[in-house]
Scaffold this active site. Sequence first.
Site, PDB file in Angstrom:
ATOM      1  N   SER A 123      -3.236   5.501  -7.472  1.00 27.28           N
ATOM      2  CA  SER A 123      -2.637   6.734  -6.943  1.00 27.28           C
ATOM      3  C   SER A 123      -3.501   7.974  -7.138  1.00 27.28           C
ATOM      4  CB  SER A 123      -1.274   6.964  -7.579  1.00 27.28           C
ATOM      5  OG  SER A 123      -1.378   7.000  -8.984  1.00 27.28           O
ATOM      6  N   HIS A 149       1.212   2.656  -2.994  1.00 23.68           N
ATOM      7  CA  HIS A 149       0.369   3.375  -2.028  1.00 23.68           C
ATOM      8  C   HIS A 149      -0.323   2.440  -1.041  1.00 23.68           C
ATOM      9  CE1 HIS A 149       0.837   7.232  -4.083  1.00 23.68           C
ATOM     10  NE2 HIS A 149       0.878   6.496  -5.184  1.00 23.68           N
ATOM     11  N   LYS A 166       7.000   6.276  -0.318  1.00 25.89           N
ATOM     12  CA  LYS A 166       5.698   6.748   0.177  1.00 25.89           C
ATOM     13  C   LYS A 166       5.627   6.472   1.680  1.00 25.89           C
ATOM     14  CE  LYS A 166       4.345   6.544  -4.500  1.00 25.89           C
ATOM     15  NZ  LYS A 166       5.041   7.724  -4.977  1.00 25.89           N
TER      16      LYS A 166
HETATM   17  C1  LIG Z   1       1.572   3.694  -8.173  1.00 23.04           C
HETATM   18  C2  LIG Z   1       2.970   4.223  -8.289  1.00 23.04           C
HETATM   19  N1  LIG Z   1       3.942   3.389  -8.712  1.00 23.04           N
HETATM   20  C3  LIG Z   1       5.221   3.809  -8.850  1.00 23.04           C
HETATM   21  C4  LIG Z   1       5.577   5.105  -8.538  1.00 23.04           C
HETATM   22  C5  LIG Z   1       7.014   5.538  -8.719  1.00 23.04           C
HETATM   23  O1  LIG Z   1       7.629   5.537  -7.490  1.00 23.04           O
HETATM   24  P1  LIG Z   1       8.885   6.464  -7.121  1.00 23.04           P
HETATM   25  O2  LIG Z   1       8.352   7.804  -6.792  1.00 23.04           O
HETATM   26  O3  LIG Z   1       9.473   5.757  -5.955  1.00 23.04           O
HETATM   27  O4  LIG Z   1       9.786   6.474  -8.301  1.00 23.04           O
HETATM   28  C6  LIG Z   1       4.595   6.000  -8.090  1.00 23.04           C
HETATM   29  C7  LIG Z   1       4.862   7.397  -7.747  1.00 23.04           C
HETATM   30  O5  LIG Z   1       5.579   8.120  -7.576  1.00 23.04           O
HETATM   31  C8  LIG Z   1       3.270   5.543  -7.956  1.00 23.04           C
HETATM   32  O6  LIG Z   1       2.296   6.370  -7.545  1.00 23.04           O
END
Ligand SMILES: Cc1ncc(COP(=O)(O)O)c(C=O)c1O
Length: 415
Positions: free
Chosen positions: A204, A232, A263
């Site tokens: 990310s 992502h 996303k």
């Molecule tokens: C790689 C990654 N995994 C998990 C999440 C968590 O997801 P959520 O925003 O849907 O809680 C995020 C970011 O927000 C992320 O960038």
Amino acid sequence: MDSRNHSLADFNKVEDADIMQRARLFKEFSDDLVEKRHAQYRRVSLDGSAPVMKVKDQYTGEVREMVYLASNDYLNLTKHPRTIAAGKAALEKYGSGAGSVPLLGGTLDLHIELEQKVAKFKGCESAIIYTSGFGSNCGTLLSMLGENDIAILDMLVHASIIDGCKNTNQKFFRHNDMSSLEHVLSKVKDKYRTKLIVVDGVYSMDGDIAQLDRIVELARAYGAYVMVDEAHASGVIGETGRGTPQHFNIEGKVDIVAGTFSKALGAVGGFIAAKGELVELLHFYSRPYMFSTAMTPQSAGSLIAAMEVIEDEPQLREDLWRNITYFRENLLNLGFNLGNSQTAIFPIIIGDDLKVKEISRRLHEMDIYVNPVVYPAVPKKLARIRMSIMSAHTKEHLDKALNALEIVGKEYNII
Ligand SMILES: Cc1ncc(COP(=O)(O)O)c(C=O)c1O
């Protein structure tokens, strides 16, 4: 307090300060960030995710139309007519909430339909959906791994994975470095009950892609399982947007495929796709699933439509990749250091926290919305501006950003 001499890490724990004293100290720090116009956080959007977004300026109160280079809404599905219509229809039919936790009455036919679509999309037997991607990763890992197990983690995995591994043993390997992973695997060989390698498909903060094919091979050789977080990657990489396993042509070979709906899918929530029996275990042992009210009908409705759009409208992904190529080539021509970025996430590595804060202030003034990422989110020498782009950005939007970046790049001697 002069915020230039501090970072968020200084207020994580403050020796001898109780919680209220710690909050007071932190307030001094954050007030000084605002004073210096270095507080590019919680900027308020007046119209939601869009290539150009209306933002209420936190310093002057004026409304700015900013080229928005910070959204994870890669395919602009938050505003797609089909996701909006399906969300509205679900809201009308089922109401504004699911009414209960999934096990005790909150499961709707829409949730089942979404789970089935996710399982198919990820080439797995079954899927479970959660109301957040963070809760999904964290809850799943906490329910799977205990004191006799070990999580083998890429050092750049997402915070939700780190938090999910708090009750188990952990070993980190160097980012995307297969000899480092093999070294860790050989050390832990016969010592633990479950050995689970956990990686992000697309990282990310860096935008690079995990070497998932090699990771799966090594896992097989050393008797470990693999979990990949597709937050992502879903909708972005792979021939039809199915993510990292599709990118490497190993669909169906990854034990646990995790992801978010927040996303490219344009809503909110998370999922785990895996063998049916593992999903059934999670229904009863994963606490953020068991003890949290089911996803709103509107989100589930919009997400079902989003998954159909990804399948029916490959043009969106083609537009995104056209933009990625254009933006990347131009940034590289200007001389910016983009690290190993390969996707829609562009880090500009600067390595000096203060410069990063100043540059994002200057870009804010020029109506370019980027995120400063400084220590402790990344090591000090890797402080960066993080940008992400969308399918709906036009060449004009990207050119406006490139012009501004060229100006500040020269002002701060980073190109
Ligand atoms: C790689 C990654 N995994 C998990 C999440 C968590 O997801 P959520 O925003 O849907 O809680 C995020 C970011 O927000 C992320 O960038």
